[in-house]
Design a protein around this motif. Structure first.
Motif, PDB file in Angstrom:
ATOM      1  N   ALA A  88      -5.858   5.308   4.538  1.00  0.00           N
ATOM      2  CA  ALA A  88      -5.342   3.931   4.212  1.00  0.00           C
ATOM      3  C   ALA A  88      -6.284   3.023   3.688  1.00  0.00           C
ATOM      4  O   ALA A  88      -5.972   2.139   2.596  1.00  0.00           O
ATOM      5  N   LEU A  89      -7.530   3.160   3.697  1.00  0.00           N
ATOM      6  CA  LEU A  89      -8.609   2.253   3.257  1.00  0.00           C
ATOM      7  C   LEU A  89      -8.749   2.606   1.750  1.00  0.00           C
ATOM      8  O   LEU A  89      -9.294   1.934   1.001  1.00  0.00           O
ATOM      9  N   GLY A  90      -8.385   3.712   1.566  1.00  0.00           N
ATOM     10  CA  GLY A  90      -8.519   4.149   0.191  1.00  0.00           C
ATOM     11  C   GLY A  90      -7.411   4.078  -0.757  1.00  0.00           C
ATOM     12  O   GLY A  90      -7.401   4.572  -2.065  1.00  0.00           O
ATOM     13  N   GLU A  91      -6.309   3.763  -0.400  1.00  0.00           N
ATOM     14  CA  GLU A  91      -4.965   4.082  -1.030  1.00  0.00           C
ATOM     15  C   GLU A  91      -4.675   3.165  -1.713  1.00  0.00           C
ATOM     16  O   GLU A  91      -4.862   1.849  -1.744  1.00  0.00           O
ATOM     17  N   THR A  92      -4.436   3.075  -3.284  1.00  0.00           N
ATOM     18  CA  THR A  92      -3.928   2.189  -4.160  1.00  0.00           C
ATOM     19  C   THR A  92      -2.408   2.050  -4.192  1.00  0.00           C
ATOM     20  O   THR A  92      -2.021   1.026  -4.917  1.00  0.00           O
ATOM     21  N   ASP A  93      -1.777   3.023  -4.065  1.00  0.00           N
ATOM     22  CA  ASP A  93      -0.214   2.833  -4.197  1.00  0.00           C
ATOM     23  C   ASP A  93       0.357   1.994  -3.292  1.00  0.00           C
ATOM     24  O   ASP A  93       0.082   2.416  -2.148  1.00  0.00           O
ATOM     25  N   PRO A  94       1.046   1.221  -3.736  1.00  0.00           N
ATOM     26  CA  PRO A  94       1.783   0.361  -2.504  1.00  0.00           C
ATOM     27  C   PRO A  94       2.445   0.961  -1.588  1.00  0.00           C
ATOM     28  O   PRO A  94       2.714   0.724  -0.249  1.00  0.00           O
ATOM     29  N   ASN A  95       3.366   1.955  -2.170  1.00  0.00           N
ATOM     30  CA  ASN A  95       4.551   2.605  -1.204  1.00  0.00           C
ATOM     31  C   ASN A  95       3.624   3.590  -0.113  1.00  0.00           C
ATOM     32  O   ASN A  95       4.112   3.640   0.783  1.00  0.00           O
ATOM     33  N   VAL A  96       2.618   4.234  -0.969  1.00  0.00           N
ATOM     34  CA  VAL A  96       1.797   5.327   0.078  1.00  0.00           C
ATOM     35  C   VAL A  96       1.098   4.293   1.034  1.00  0.00           C
ATOM     36  O   VAL A  96       0.972   4.653   2.401  1.00  0.00           O
ATOM     37  N   ALA A  97       0.541   3.366   0.747  1.00  0.00           N
ATOM     38  CA  ALA A  97      -0.305   2.507   1.371  1.00  0.00           C
ATOM     39  C   ALA A  97       0.516   1.949   2.685  1.00  0.00           C
ATOM     40  O   ALA A  97       0.093   1.794   3.875  1.00  0.00           O
ATOM     41  N   GLY A  98       1.579   1.426   2.605  1.00  0.00           N
ATOM     42  CA  GLY A  98       2.851   1.106   3.586  1.00  0.00           C
ATOM     43  C   GLY A  98       2.982   2.157   4.430  1.00  0.00           C
ATOM     44  O   GLY A  98       2.919   1.786   5.726  1.00  0.00           O
ATOM     45  N   ALA A  99       3.179   3.282   4.223  1.00  0.00           N
ATOM     46  CA  ALA A  99       3.412   4.435   4.942  1.00  0.00           C
ATOM     47  C   ALA A  99       2.292   4.881   5.738  1.00  0.00           C
ATOM     48  O   ALA A  99       2.379   5.044   7.021  1.00  0.00           O
TER      49      ALA A  99
END
Length: 334
Positions: free
Chosen positions: A153-164
């Motif tokens: 979660a702290l490294g995710e840049t894609d907004p959809n993946v970050a939400g999941a």
């Protein structure tokens, strides 16, 4: 000194000493009358040099070069050893982390182990779709260790993946909060913002305390996210930051909504209206700022908000004046 005694004193087996001799690394200086190998003091020193170089990770070929090649440059070899050792440490650390995470998942059988490994691989995939599916699977049917979810979660840049991932972390329990607190202290601003967004998804007093901490942080984006979350939780400490967001035009619509929710409590309505009106005196605020403040005041009940809107209805900027007059008309109709 005969080979058996050399082996005992040096710790190098007789078989290995013969191997060194076959490679030309060390040869006994002499022979006894019976034809046995006899090692001199210089031979033994060379054996110790060989073992010392091997302990650094040198191959026998490199050992021979180091001992016999006048053009040999040890600095280059040392740099290469540092690089390969670092690569090995990185790989072993990654493996250790993966094993610990699999152990933390407490699998009951090999099928669960393999499933956990597959999800961990998917979280590190280059495909946003695979990462998102792994996050959703973890939240629903196959919980992953919270450390892996928070790291992702702290490294995710894609907004959809970050939400999941935020959703999966929120479902993983309070164990995530300590890890996310570390994210708030990160040197990278984008990591701090991802941390506060994730914390905002977790209910409870622990997350509220962390959001209060973020409210006093150095980053406007982090403060804003914390203020929005705290406002939604009814925490009055968020009011100054929410007013700042409206003045500065950062997520001003969301900030105004949060203030409107807080203003449903009569004790806070006058306080909020006063904070908004205080940013207007003398018309010093630019017209866009006055318009945003007018729109925010529209949803704040009470006498203070009405007085501020009455003054704004006479504003020199037509858009501000018309908006304030329209809001007053609606209030009158109500």
């Amino acid at each position: 000194m005969l080979i058996g005694e050399v082996a005992r004193r040096s710790g190098v087996s007789a078989r290995m000493l013969r191997h060194y001799e076959s490679l030309g690394l060390v040869s006994p200086t002499g022979r006894t009358g019976s034809g046995y190998r006899e090692y001199s003091g210089e031979d033994i020193r060379r054996i110790f040099h060989i073992e010392s170089l091997r302990s650094l990770g040198l191959s026998l070929r490199d050992v021979a070069r180091a001992l016999d090649d006048p053009a040999f440059r040890p600095s280059e070899l040392v740099e290469e050893l540092i690089r390969t050792t670092q690569e090995r440490i990185t790989a072993e650390t990654a493996l250790l982390t993966r094993l610990r995470r699999i152990g933390a998942a407490e699998p009951d059988g090999w099928e669960e182990v393999l499933h956990t490994v597959a999800l961990l691989h998917a979280l590190g995939s280059d495909s946003p779709g695979r990462r998102q599916r792994a996050a959703l699977a973890s939240a629903d049917t196959a919980p992953l260790p919270v450390e892996a979810l928070v790291e992702a979660a702290l490294g995710e840049t894609d907004p959809n993946v970050a939400g999941a991932l935020r959703w999966a972390v929120a479902r993983s329990g309070d164990g995530a909060l300590e890890l996310l607190a570390g994210g708030l202290a990160s040197a990278a601003a984008e990591v701090r913002e991802r941390a506060v967004r994730t914390i905002a998804e977790i209910p409870g007093d622990g997350s509220t305390a962390l959001l209060r901490t973020a409210l006093n942080g150095p980053d406007a984006a982090v403060r804003g996210q914390a203020a929005l979350a705290l406002g939604a939780r009814g925490v009055a400490d968020a009011i100054p930051a929410l007013v700042d967001m409206i003045v500065e035009g950062r997520n001003d619509v969301e900030a105004a909504d949060a203030l409107s929710g807080l203003a449903s409590r009569p004790a806070l309505a006058e306080r909020i209206a006063g904070k908004l009106a205080a940013r207007l005196p003398g018309g010093s605020a630019a017209p866009p700022v006055r318009l945003r403040l007018t729109q925010a005041l529209a949803d704040i009940p009470g006498a203070t908000a009405r007085r501020a809107l009455t003054d704004l209805a006479r504003d020199e900027d037509p858009a501000v004046a018309l908006t304030a007059a329209y809001v007053l008309t609606l209030r009158g109709a109500g």
